[in-house]
Design a protein around this motif. Structure first.
Motif, short mmCIF file in Angstrom:
data_model
loop_
_atom_site.label_atom_id
_atom_site.label_comp_id
_atom_site.label_asym_id
_atom_site.label_seq_id
_atom_site.Cartn_x
_atom_site.Cartn_y
_atom_site.Cartn_z
N PRO A 125 0.96 -1.33 0.21
CA PRO A 125 0.14 -0.08 -0.23
C PRO A 125 0.48 1.26 -0.05
CG PRO A 125 -0.29 -1.62 1.74
CD PRO A 125 0.10 -2.12 1.12
N ASN A 126 2.15 0.81 0.59
CA ASN A 126 2.59 2.86 0.70
C ASN A 126 3.37 2.84 -0.51
OD1 ASN A 126 2.26 2.48 3.59
ND2 ASN A 126 3.13 0.95 3.78
N THR A 127 3.83 2.01 -0.87
CA THR A 127 4.79 2.08 -3.11
C THR A 127 4.55 1.91 -3.97
OG1 THR A 127 5.02 -0.10 -2.87
CG2 THR A 127 6.60 0.92 -1.69
N MET A 128 2.88 2.48 -4.49
CA MET A 128 2.29 1.46 -5.49
C MET A 128 1.56 3.21 -5.75
SD MET A 128 -0.36 -1.52 -4.52
CE MET A 128 -0.86 -1.78 -5.98
N ALA A 145 -6.90 -11.04 3.50
CA ALA A 145 -6.68 -11.22 4.81
C ALA A 145 -5.41 -11.27 4.92
CB ALA A 145 -7.10 -12.55 5.02
N SER A 146 -4.47 -12.27 6.12
CA SER A 146 -3.47 -11.98 5.70
C SER A 146 -2.76 -10.91 5.42
CB SER A 146 -2.52 -13.01 4.91
OG SER A 146 -1.41 -13.32 5.29
N ILE A 147 -1.45 -11.15 5.23
CA ILE A 147 -1.06 -9.34 4.33
C ILE A 147 -0.77 -9.39 2.65
CG2 ILE A 147 0.43 -8.34 6.72
CD1 ILE A 147 2.91 -9.77 6.01
N PHE A 148 -1.63 -10.05 2.88
CA PHE A 148 -1.76 -10.66 0.32
C PHE A 148 -2.20 -8.51 0.73
CE2 PHE A 148 -2.46 -14.55 -1.11
CZ PHE A 148 -1.57 -15.15 0.22
N SER A 193 -5.27 -2.85 7.15
CA SER A 193 -5.35 -2.71 8.34
C SER A 193 -4.15 -1.66 8.22
CB SER A 193 -3.72 -3.67 8.39
OG SER A 193 -3.35 -3.75 9.52
N LYS A 194 -4.44 -0.09 9.51
CA LYS A 194 -2.95 0.31 9.62
C LYS A 194 -1.87 0.30 10.23
CE LYS A 194 -4.85 0.28 15.05
NZ LYS A 194 -5.48 1.12 15.33
N VAL A 195 -2.10 -1.07 10.58
CA VAL A 195 -0.34 -1.28 10.47
C VAL A 195 0.46 -1.32 9.75
CG1 VAL A 195 1.44 -3.60 11.93
CG2 VAL A 195 -1.22 -3.11 12.45
N THR A 196 0.02 -1.59 8.39
CA THR A 196 0.48 -1.01 7.23
C THR A 196 -0.07 -0.83 5.98
OG1 THR A 196 -1.02 -3.36 6.55
CG2 THR A 196 1.04 -4.15 6.95
N ASN A 197 -0.29 0.01 6.14
CA ASN A 197 -0.87 0.75 5.23
C ASN A 197 -0.72 2.63 6.39
OD1 ASN A 197 -2.46 3.36 3.75
ND2 ASN A 197 -4.78 1.87 3.17
N LYS A 198 0.20 3.27 5.57
CA LYS A 198 0.01 4.48 5.43
C LYS A 198 0.71 5.25 4.98
CE LYS A 198 2.38 2.59 9.86
NZ LYS A 198 1.19 2.74 10.68
N GLU A 224 -0.65 -11.31 13.65
CA GLU A 224 0.67 -10.43 14.41
C GLU A 224 1.21 -9.18 13.35
OE1 GLU A 224 4.13 -12.22 17.07
OE2 GLU A 224 3.50 -13.68 15.74
N LYS A 225 0.61 -9.98 12.39
CA LYS A 225 1.05 -9.01 10.82
C LYS A 225 0.06 -8.08 10.68
CE LYS A 225 4.87 -12.49 9.39
NZ LYS A 225 5.40 -12.52 8.47
N ALA A 226 -0.94 -8.27 10.86
CA ALA A 226 -1.79 -6.94 10.50
C ALA A 226 -3.11 -7.02 11.12
CB ALA A 226 -2.46 -7.37 8.41
N TYR A 227 -2.70 -6.39 12.33
CA TYR A 227 -4.55 -6.63 13.45
C TYR A 227 -5.24 -5.86 12.69
CZ TYR A 227 -6.89 -6.56 17.20
OH TYR A 227 -8.21 -6.26 17.95
#
Length: 229
Positions: free
Chosen positions: A78-81, A113-116, A123-128, A170-173
């Motif tokens: 999400p952060n590089t596209m 799901a997952s970090i697909f 997820s706010k964990v992986t999407n900035k 654990e990676k994308a709560y």
């Protein structure tokens, strides 16, 4: 058994996480994809002979893609596209859904799901991101919403479109509150049913983040062979 679902099926040439991943990627004209199309048709026919339904899980592995399988390019996240990258992925999901329908599938499921890729946007964990695809949970749902609506435009109105999202990993709560918002947005966009993925050890990892139902589901998952991915 009412429905047999395929394993995750590639929708875009920029997203592949293992060499034998099934593919309905519309941009590839290789013999590999022709073989996959023929395989889907044969599989659907055999399942139908048994009086069962066949579903295809559509997926872009995103950050879990392997560079050596995508022409040594960096995995998409999400952060590089760019916006054009996002539009390409939306079109890829929609065209792959049409191909699945055309080759005999009775339903498709969008893997969020997952970090697909779709899951990592949610997820706010992986999407900035700071644009219309990131920030609030409503904005983090925008990629998912557009994919669902584009898929809906490519298949008949009665054709089931399903969704799989994180219950907690654990990676994308994703919190139960966000799950509720995601589910409502997905339903409004045209989703027929939602599967909540639960990691086996989630009860121990996030004991305070779950409602009574969530804890019960996590406890069940931890005692089973359930695989959230």
């Amino acid at each position: 058994v009412g429905l047999i679902m395929s394993s995750c099926t590639q929708v875009d040439d920029r997203g592949q996480h293992h060499p034998t991943m099934l593919s309905l990627s519309p941009r590839s004209s290789s013999q590999r994809n022709v073989d996959h199309y023929n395989t889907f048709k044969k599989l659907a026919d055999e399942i139908h002979k048994q009086g069962l339904c066949f579903g295809v899980q559509l997926a872009h592995p995103g950050l879990l893609s392997k560079s050596y399988l995508i022409q040594n390019m960096e995995p998409e996240g999400p952060n590089t596209m760019s916006i054009s990258d996002i539009e390409r992925v939306i079109d890829s999901f929609a065209t792959s859904a049409y191909l699945a329908y055309n080759y005999g599938a009775d339903a498709v499921q969008i893997h969020g799901a997952s970090i697909f890729l779709v899951g990592s946007f949610l997820s706010k964990v992986t999407n900035k991101r700071k644009d219309e695809f990131g920030g609030s949970i409503e904005k983090r749902c925008e990629l998912m919403r557009r994919i669902i609506r584009k898929v809906r435009s490519k298949v008949p109105s009665g054709f089931p479109v399903l969704l799989k999202i994180n219950g907690g990993t654990e990676k994308a709560y994703i919190s139960p509150e966000d799950q509720a918002i995601i589910s409502q947005i997905a339903e409004n966009a045209g989703i027929d049913a939602i599967e909540i993925a639960v990691e086996k050890k989630i009860k121990e990892v996030y004991p305070s983040h779950f409602s009574e139902f969530g804890s019960e589901a996590a406890h069940f998952a931890s005692r089973s062979n359930y695989d959230y991915s």
